[in-house]
Design a protein around this motif. Structure first.
Motif, mmCIF file in Angstrom:
data_model
loop_
_atom_site.group_PDB
_atom_site.id
_atom_site.type_symbol
_atom_site.label_atom_id
_atom_site.label_comp_id
_atom_site.label_asym_id
_atom_site.label_seq_id
_atom_site.Cartn_x
_atom_site.Cartn_y
_atom_site.Cartn_z
ATOM 1 N N LEU A 36 0.825 -1.204 0.000
ATOM 2 C CA LEU A 36 0.000 0.000 0.000
ATOM 3 C C LEU A 36 0.862 1.259 0.000
ATOM 4 N N LEU A 37 1.906 1.291 0.809
ATOM 5 C CA LEU A 37 2.793 2.449 0.851
ATOM 6 C C LEU A 37 3.458 2.681 -0.508
ATOM 7 N N ASN B 167 2.326 1.789 -3.442
ATOM 8 C CA ASN B 167 1.308 2.254 -4.381
ATOM 9 C C ASN B 167 0.970 3.728 -4.161
ATOM 10 N N LYS B 168 0.919 4.165 -2.920
ATOM 11 C CA LYS B 168 0.667 5.576 -2.626
ATOM 12 C C LYS B 168 1.824 6.438 -3.128
ATOM 13 N N TRP B 169 3.043 5.962 -2.966
ATOM 14 C CA TRP B 169 4.225 6.670 -3.446
ATOM 15 C C TRP B 169 4.160 6.813 -4.966
ATOM 16 N N ASP C 161 1.413 6.761 -6.830
ATOM 17 C CA ASP C 161 0.341 7.728 -7.115
ATOM 18 C C ASP C 161 0.860 9.161 -6.988
ATOM 19 N N PHE C 162 1.637 9.418 -5.943
ATOM 20 C CA PHE C 162 2.221 10.740 -5.730
ATOM 21 C C PHE C 162 3.153 11.118 -6.888
#
Length: 80
Positions: free
Chosen positions: A18-19, A21-23, A25-26
């Motif tokens: 999850l981390l 994937n968020k990175w 996305d950013f």
């Protein structure tokens, strides 16, 4: 034979993290020029790419390929 991946800045990330994937996305949101390419660690193409760099990634990590150099973990994040 020239390495066909040298022309790209490639970020290989753990697709189930999850981390990570968020990175990603950013990074996509802030990559206005579209210079970065993304591929999940679990994809088939990842092993083909990494084999050309004689590197094998492990889960829960980020790998950044730029100018025929491999950066991993915090080194990849700071380089990106």
């Amino acid at each position: 034979m020239a390495n066909k991946y040298l022309q790209y800045k490639i970020i290989i990330f753990d697709g189930v993290c999850l981390l990570c994937n968020k990175w990603v996305d950013f990074l996509i949101k802030h990559d206005k020029k579209g210079t970065l390419k993304f591929v999940a660690l679990q994809s088939e193409i990842t092993q083909k790419i990494l084999s050309q760099f004689e590197y094998q990634a492990v889960a829960d990590t980020i790998v950044y390929l730029e100018n025929s150099k491999v950066f991993v973990k915090s080194g990849a994040v700071s380089r990106i």
